[in-house]
Write a protein that holds these residues in place. Structure first.
Motif, short mmCIF file in Angstrom:
data_model
loop_
_atom_site.label_atom_id
_atom_site.label_comp_id
_atom_site.label_asym_id
_atom_site.label_seq_id
_atom_site.Cartn_x
_atom_site.Cartn_y
_atom_site.Cartn_z
N SER A 4 -36.25 55.85 17.12
CA SER A 4 -36.94 55.77 15.82
C SER A 4 -36.07 56.68 14.94
N LYS A 7 -32.69 55.25 13.54
CA LYS A 7 -32.80 53.96 13.26
C LYS A 7 -32.04 53.54 12.05
N GLY A 32 -33.84 53.01 18.09
CA GLY A 32 -34.93 52.57 17.56
C GLY A 32 -35.22 51.10 17.79
N ASP A 34 -37.45 48.62 19.25
CA ASP A 34 -38.63 48.28 20.35
C ASP A 34 -39.40 47.17 19.81
N SER A 38 -36.89 45.01 14.99
CA SER A 38 -35.96 46.15 14.97
C SER A 38 -34.52 45.65 15.56
#
Length: 92
Positions: A4, A7, A32, A34, A38
């Motif tokens: 993250s 990202k 990032g 997940d 995303s």
């Protein structure tokens, strides 16, 4: 760093590379991923391949199935007949 924290930077770099190489070389989106949302951000930025790591660590192997299902829903919602048609649409 991974996951993250990188990202947004990753998405920005993907967009810049996509504009420069104009789809001539595949871009692997990392950082990032997940969820389907995303993953979709990376694809729309210009990634045609995705690498998962942190998402697998924190959510386990079943995260792949969840990402695929959510990604399919997002593609349908936005009217894309294939994943390839969504690659780079936010970079143009």
């Amino acid at each position: 760093m991974s996951g993250s924290p990188i990202k947004d930077t990753s998405n920005l770099i993907i967009k810049k590379f996509f504009k420069t190489i104009k789809g001539k070389v595949p871009i692997i989106g990392v950082g990032g991923i997940d969820s389907g949302a995303s993953a979709y951000e990376k694809i729309r930025a210009g990634a045609s391949l995705l690498q998962l790591y942190t998402g697998l660590v924190y959510k386990g192997p079943f995260v792949v199935t969840a990402i695929k299902q959510e990604l399919a829903e997002l593609l349908r919602r936005d009217g894309f007949s294939s994943l390839q048609k969504a690659v780079g649409v936010d970079s143009e």
